[in-house]
Design a protein around this motif. Sequence first.
Motif, short mmCIF file in Angstrom:
data_model
loop_
_atom_site.label_atom_id
_atom_site.label_comp_id
_atom_site.label_asym_id
_atom_site.label_seq_id
_atom_site.Cartn_x
_atom_site.Cartn_y
_atom_site.Cartn_z
N ALA A 97 -4.69 1.69 11.27
CA ALA A 97 -3.21 0.95 11.45
C ALA A 97 -3.64 -0.42 12.17
O ALA A 97 -2.84 -1.38 11.83
CB ALA A 97 -2.41 1.85 12.25
N ALA A 98 -4.49 -0.49 13.03
CA ALA A 98 -4.78 -1.64 13.93
C ALA A 98 -5.39 -2.67 12.93
O ALA A 98 -5.16 -3.94 13.19
CB ALA A 98 -5.61 -1.61 14.96
N ARG A 99 -6.12 -2.33 12.10
CA ARG A 99 -6.63 -3.23 11.14
C ARG A 99 -5.87 -3.99 10.18
O ARG A 99 -5.85 -5.06 9.55
CB ARG A 99 -7.84 -2.64 10.18
CG ARG A 99 -9.15 -2.30 10.94
CD ARG A 99 -10.26 -1.64 10.09
NE ARG A 99 -11.51 -1.51 10.63
CZ ARG A 99 -12.24 -2.35 10.75
NH1 ARG A 99 -12.06 -3.50 10.34
NH2 ARG A 99 -13.54 -2.14 11.47
N LYS A 100 -4.65 -3.18 9.89
CA LYS A 100 -3.57 -3.81 8.96
C LYS A 100 -2.85 -4.72 9.70
O LYS A 100 -2.38 -5.68 9.02
CB LYS A 100 -2.93 -2.60 8.33
CG LYS A 100 -3.34 -1.55 7.48
CD LYS A 100 -2.47 -0.48 7.15
CE LYS A 100 -2.98 0.71 6.27
NZ LYS A 100 -2.24 1.64 5.66
N ALA A 101 -2.72 -4.62 10.93
CA ALA A 101 -2.15 -5.68 11.56
C ALA A 101 -2.81 -6.75 11.75
O ALA A 101 -2.11 -7.79 12.50
CB ALA A 101 -1.47 -5.02 13.03
N VAL A 102 -4.13 -6.97 11.34
CA VAL A 102 -4.87 -8.15 11.71
C VAL A 102 -4.17 -9.14 10.71
O VAL A 102 -4.18 -10.53 11.18
CB VAL A 102 -6.38 -7.85 11.49
CG1 VAL A 102 -7.14 -9.31 11.29
CG2 VAL A 102 -6.80 -7.03 12.26
N ARG A 103 -3.83 -8.99 9.57
CA ARG A 103 -3.39 -10.14 8.70
C ARG A 103 -1.89 -10.50 9.06
O ARG A 103 -1.79 -11.56 9.11
CB ARG A 103 -3.29 -9.61 7.09
CG ARG A 103 -4.85 -9.55 6.82
CD ARG A 103 -5.06 -9.09 5.46
NE ARG A 103 -6.24 -8.90 4.91
CZ ARG A 103 -6.67 -8.47 3.79
NH1 ARG A 103 -5.95 -8.35 2.81
NH2 ARG A 103 -8.06 -8.51 3.38
N THR A 104 -1.01 -9.51 9.13
CA THR A 104 0.56 -9.45 9.57
C THR A 104 0.87 -9.00 10.84
O THR A 104 0.84 -7.79 10.83
CB THR A 104 1.40 -9.21 8.47
OG1 THR A 104 0.87 -7.82 8.32
CG2 THR A 104 0.89 -9.70 7.32
N ALA A 105 0.69 -9.74 11.89
CA ALA A 105 1.09 -9.13 13.18
C ALA A 105 2.65 -8.88 13.13
O ALA A 105 3.51 -9.75 12.69
CB ALA A 105 0.66 -10.00 14.25
N GLN A 106 3.08 -7.67 13.82
CA GLN A 106 4.43 -7.24 13.92
C GLN A 106 4.78 -7.52 15.47
O GLN A 106 4.12 -7.11 16.35
CB GLN A 106 4.52 -5.94 13.46
CG GLN A 106 4.45 -5.64 11.77
CD GLN A 106 4.60 -4.28 11.45
OE1 GLN A 106 4.97 -3.34 12.25
NE2 GLN A 106 4.25 -4.01 10.39
N VAL A 107 5.95 -8.13 15.69
CA VAL A 107 6.56 -8.49 16.88
C VAL A 107 7.86 -7.84 16.98
O VAL A 107 8.47 -8.15 16.19
CB VAL A 107 6.49 -9.93 17.21
CG1 VAL A 107 7.17 -10.31 18.73
CG2 VAL A 107 5.16 -10.89 16.83
N GLU A 108 7.99 -7.18 18.04
CA GLU A 108 9.38 -6.31 18.19
C GLU A 108 9.83 -6.49 19.72
O GLU A 108 8.96 -6.95 20.44
CB GLU A 108 9.25 -4.90 17.83
CG GLU A 108 8.87 -4.58 16.55
CD GLU A 108 8.76 -2.97 16.20
OE1 GLU A 108 8.70 -2.22 17.15
OE2 GLU A 108 8.57 -2.80 15.12
#
Length: 340
Positions: free
Chosen positions: A43-54
């Motif tokens: 799941a952390a690898r998927k966030a490399v391309r598109t970082a999610q900010v909440e």
Amino acid sequence: MAPAQRCPLCRQTFFCGRGHVYSRKHQRQLKVALYRLLPQVEAARKAVRTAQVERYVPEHERCCWCLCCSCEVRKHLSHGNLTVLYGGLLEHLSSPEHKKATNRFWWENKAEVQMKEKFLISPQDYARFKKSMVKGLDSYEEKEDEVIKEMAAQIREVEHNRQEVVQSVLEPQAVPDPEEGSSAPGSWKGTNSQIASTLQQPTYLDLPSAIELDWMNIGQPLTFIGHQVQWLSQERASLPFPGATPPWMVQDEECSSGNQQIGPSYEEFLKEKEKQKLKKLPLDRVGANFDHSSSTSAGWLPSFGRVWNNGRRWQSRHQFKTEAAARNKQSHKEKKRIVS
């Protein structure tokens, strides 16, 4: 014999030296622990391309256990009221300390070499994550600005509607009704002068002076209620008993005496309580239909013997039968004597 060693994965002490890491149990426990951590790393690898900010919430303070470093790592990266998902885990996986600990862990536990790259993040990937994090922050700020603009537009619309309603209420009517009286301040000034002139004439009633009527000179519009008072007096006069006491104000004689008891007595309450208890019991129980008010003799319960304290059971049974036979003979003789 090899010295005792402790295996943190198997949670047991072994005396076989380095041979324990090759055992089937140790390899099975190693795979279970690695596959438990693998979904979070993916799941952390998927966030490399598109970082999610909440927006920050207390759930973002959760940590995960790094099996290679044997320490807890913050999963998300928070600053102020913003949170970057999986930012803390990516920062830890790309650190050189984690890389050294991963190499040592793989060497000590003899894990599969192909899986080691899945638990490491290269510096290039982490730099790409930083760029996507900047873009995510910019897009989040744009969304927040749009939300603030929408809320401001709604507030302005509500305020405009409120002002229109207040203005429509405060505006005077264009054509006043002569029957209901004028609500303009000028008309009330004319009536004030007439009332003051009438007050100067001597009367037998104790009316207020003209000084007390200064409140009528205020420029606030008033409403004439004379016709309403007249209508109420006519309605009251049309009642069958005008001036009588309302029925809900009349006290009953029974209630005023105070001797009457309100509600059931304590004995009736106890009887009703016992009935409620009996309703909960099954209807087909033994003695459910027994009439307790009926009179019964002392011999209604059948006797099958006497109290058996000592000796054998058949001796007391024979003794009981003998006494019963003698008792029957005596009763039979008494009946014959009475008949004769």
